[in-house]
Design a protein around this motif. Structure first.
Motif, PDB file in Angstrom:
ATOM      1  N   LEU A   1      13.542  29.025  74.687  1.00 10.57           N
ATOM      2  CA  LEU A   1      12.305  29.781  74.737  1.00 10.57           C
ATOM      3  C   LEU A   1      11.109  28.841  74.738  1.00 10.57           C
ATOM      4  CD1 LEU A   1      13.152  32.594  72.180  1.00 10.57           C
ATOM      5  CD2 LEU A   1      12.737  32.927  74.620  1.00 10.57           C
ATOM      6  N   SER A   2      10.069  29.201  75.482  1.00 12.15           N
ATOM      7  CA  SER A   2       8.839  28.433  75.476  1.00 12.15           C
ATOM      8  C   SER A   2       8.171  28.546  74.105  1.00 12.15           C
ATOM      9  CB  SER A   2       7.888  28.930  76.572  1.00 12.15           C
ATOM     10  OG  SER A   2       7.556  30.290  76.353  1.00 12.15           O
ATOM     11  N   ARG A   3       7.136  27.783  73.903  1.00 14.02           N
ATOM     12  CA  ARG A   3       6.542  27.616  72.572  1.00 14.02           C
ATOM     13  C   ARG A   3       6.197  28.934  71.884  1.00 14.02           C
ATOM     14  NH1 ARG A   3       1.604  23.494  72.091  1.00 14.02           N
ATOM     15  NH2 ARG A   3       3.102  22.366  73.392  1.00 14.02           N
ATOM     16  N   TYR A   4       5.700  29.909  72.630  1.00 17.26           N
ATOM     17  CA  TYR A   4       5.290  31.175  72.018  1.00 17.26           C
ATOM     18  C   TYR A   4       6.289  32.303  72.270  1.00 17.26           C
ATOM     19  CZ  TYR A   4       1.001  28.508  71.718  1.00 17.26           C
ATOM     20  OH  TYR A   4       0.091  27.522  71.465  1.00 17.26           O
ATOM     21  N   GLY A   5       7.472  31.959  72.794  1.00 21.56           N
ATOM     22  CA  GLY A   5       8.531  32.948  72.946  1.00 21.56           C
ATOM     23  C   GLY A   5       8.334  33.937  74.064  1.00 21.56           C
ATOM     24  N   ARG A   6       7.440  33.651  75.015  1.00 18.61           N
ATOM     25  CA  ARG A   6       7.164  34.606  76.094  1.00 18.61           C
ATOM     26  C   ARG A   6       7.973  34.316  77.355  1.00 18.61           C
ATOM     27  NH1 ARG A   6       2.139  37.017  74.925  1.00 18.61           N
ATOM     28  NH2 ARG A   6       2.094  37.280  72.654  1.00 18.61           N
ATOM     29  N   HIS A   7       8.492  33.108  77.479  1.00 20.67           N
ATOM     30  CA  HIS A   7       9.237  32.722  78.678  1.00 20.67           C
ATOM     31  C   HIS A   7      10.581  32.117  78.269  1.00 20.67           C
ATOM     32  CE1 HIS A   7       5.659  33.294  81.223  1.00 20.67           C
ATOM     33  NE2 HIS A   7       4.992  32.759  80.209  1.00 20.67           N
ATOM     34  N   LEU A   8      11.623  32.490  78.996  1.00 25.01           N
ATOM     35  CA  LEU A   8      12.966  31.977  78.742  1.00 25.01           C
ATOM     36  C   LEU A   8      13.355  31.049  79.895  1.00 25.01           C
ATOM     37  CD1 LEU A   8      15.570  32.046  77.017  1.00 25.01           C
ATOM     38  CD2 LEU A   8      16.345  33.954  78.437  1.00 25.01           C
ATOM     39  N   HIS A   9      13.574  29.799  79.576  1.00 25.43           N
ATOM     40  CA  HIS A   9      13.871  28.798  80.595  1.00 25.43           C
ATOM     41  C   HIS A   9      15.320  28.343  80.498  1.00 25.43           C
ATOM     42  CE1 HIS A   9       9.597  28.009  81.704  1.00 25.43           C
ATOM     43  NE2 HIS A   9       9.390  28.440  80.472  1.00 25.43           N
ATOM     44  N   GLU A  10      15.872  27.948  81.633  1.00 19.91           N
ATOM     45  CA  GLU A  10      17.191  27.313  81.620  1.00 19.91           C
ATOM     46  C   GLU A  10      17.007  25.830  81.906  1.00 19.91           C
ATOM     47  OE1 GLU A  10      19.872  28.901  84.464  1.00 19.91           O
ATOM     48  OE2 GLU A  10      18.621  28.466  86.196  1.00 19.91           O
ATOM     49  N   PHE A  11      17.600  25.026  81.070  1.00 19.31           N
ATOM     50  CA  PHE A  11      17.528  23.570  81.186  1.00 19.31           C
ATOM     51  C   PHE A  11      18.812  23.123  81.866  1.00 19.31           C
ATOM     52  CE2 PHE A  11      17.444  19.244  79.111  1.00 19.31           C
ATOM     53  CZ  PHE A  11      16.264  18.823  79.699  1.00 19.31           C
ATOM     54  N   VAL A  12      18.705  22.727  83.133  1.00 18.22           N
ATOM     55  CA  VAL A  12      19.915  22.515  83.925  1.00 18.22           C
ATOM     56  C   VAL A  12      19.632  21.525  85.052  1.00 18.22           C
ATOM     57  CG1 VAL A  12      19.408  24.429  85.502  1.00 18.22           C
ATOM     58  CG2 VAL A  12      21.789  23.742  85.119  1.00 18.22           C
ATOM     59  N   ILE A  13      20.685  20.842  85.499  1.00 15.62           N
ATOM     60  CA  ILE A  13      20.604  19.998  86.681  1.00 15.62           C
ATOM     61  C   ILE A  13      20.957  20.855  87.895  1.00 15.62           C
ATOM     62  CG2 ILE A  13      21.530  17.969  87.858  1.00 15.62           C
ATOM     63  CD1 ILE A  13      22.251  16.828  85.122  1.00 15.62           C
ATOM     64  N   PRO A  14      20.050  21.065  88.828  1.00 13.87           N
ATOM     65  CA  PRO A  14      20.355  21.901  89.999  1.00 13.87           C
ATOM     66  C   PRO A  14      21.587  21.391  90.740  1.00 13.87           C
ATOM     67  CG  PRO A  14      18.005  21.440  89.878  1.00 13.87           C
ATOM     68  CD  PRO A  14      18.661  20.583  88.843  1.00 13.87           C
ATOM     69  N   ARG A  15      22.410  22.314  91.200  1.00 17.88           N
ATOM     70  CA  ARG A  15      23.668  21.941  91.840  1.00 17.88           C
ATOM     71  C   ARG A  15      23.469  21.193  93.154  1.00 17.88           C
ATOM     72  NH1 ARG A  15      27.641  27.219  91.027  1.00 17.88           N
ATOM     73  NH2 ARG A  15      27.724  27.131  88.727  1.00 17.88           N
ATOM     74  N   ASP A  16      22.374  21.455  93.846  1.00 11.90           N
ATOM     75  CA  ASP A  16      22.144  20.808  95.140  1.00 11.90           C
ATOM     76  C   ASP A  16      21.409  19.479  95.002  1.00 11.90           C
ATOM     77  OD1 ASP A  16      19.785  21.852  94.268  1.00 11.90           O
ATOM     78  OD2 ASP A  16      19.198  22.751  96.176  1.00 11.90           O
ATOM     79  N   GLN A  17      21.300  18.989  93.775  1.00 15.64           N
ATOM     80  CA  GLN A  17      20.563  17.758  93.537  1.00 15.64           C
ATOM     81  C   GLN A  17      21.532  16.588  93.388  1.00 15.64           C
ATOM     82  OE1 GLN A  17      18.158  16.409  89.775  1.00 15.64           O
ATOM     83  NE2 GLN A  17      16.921  17.885  90.891  1.00 15.64           N
TER      84      GLN A  17
END
Length: 209
Positions: free
Chosen positions: A112-128
């Motif tokens: 979650l971002s600092r204020y809990g408003r956005h949910l992010h995925e921390f990942v290495i893109p497969r096409d990279q």
């Protein structure tokens, strides 16, 4: 002054110590005696323009370090694990995390971002080709669900259908169908006669639900 987060990686227990992270002696999780031997404890600080305390540590494919100001990854050598004389820390993304613990969902770590408003995925893109992490927002097309209320708890359901469960601070429960291999992230909200406070996913002992 006590550690507030930690995880295991390559037979070490890693804990946070302000803007530093410490890793135990290999195979001896209560021993943090430093040295230069490969199996000695590791003590390393994050070099950044701003001093950001580490809030969460996740021992995924690489050692992931989440701070208020951004997300970092610690690695060893090309084919060697982290050692006292072999530590490389790189700044990957600059989102900043909340106090809610990240969750591991398949090959990604969700935070979650600092204020809990956005949910992010921390990942290495497969096409990279290079191993650089990205942090896309899983609520980008459903921003109205967290426009006025942040998320305070997370859990991930793997079977029978991969689902992200999230509790908002106003007592509403969010469910996100999560199939990244098919590029599917779909959200819905749930209410009850009371208020949802927390969420946890447990498989049934029979294994059928």
């Amino acid at each position: 002054g006590y550690a507030s987060t930690g995880d295991f990686k390559d037979d070490r227990l890693y804990l946070n110590a302000g803007f530093r992270f410490v890793g135990s002696k290999t195979g001896d999780y209560e021993n943090f005696s430093s040295g230069v031997a490969d199996d000695a404890a590791v003590i390393f600080g994050i070099n950044s323009k701003t001093v950001n305390a580490i809030r969460h540590i996740v021992g995924g494919r690489n050692l992931q370090l989440f701070t208020v100001g951004g997300e970092f990854v610690a690695r060893g050598g090309t084919e060697t694990p982290i050692a006292p004389t072999n530590v490389q820390v790189s700044a990957e993304t600059k989102v900043g995390v909340s106090t809610v613990a990240p969750i591991e969902a398949n090959e990604a770590t969700l935070f979650l971002s600092r204020y809990g408003r956005h949910l992010h995925e921390f990942v290495i893109p497969r096409d990279q080709v290079a191993e650089f992490y990205s942090a896309p927002d899983l609520l980008l097309l459903a921003e109205h669900l967290t426009a006025t209320s942040g998320i305070v708890d997370l859990s991930f359901q793997r079977e029978p259908s991969p689902t992200i469960w999230a509790v908002r601070n106003d007592g509403i429960l969010l469910a996100g169908s999560y199939r990244r291999d098919a590029n599917v992230v779909a959200w819905a909200s749930h209410s009850t006669c009371g208020l949802f406070e927390s969420v946890c996913v447990m498989p049934h002992p029979d294994g059928n639900r």
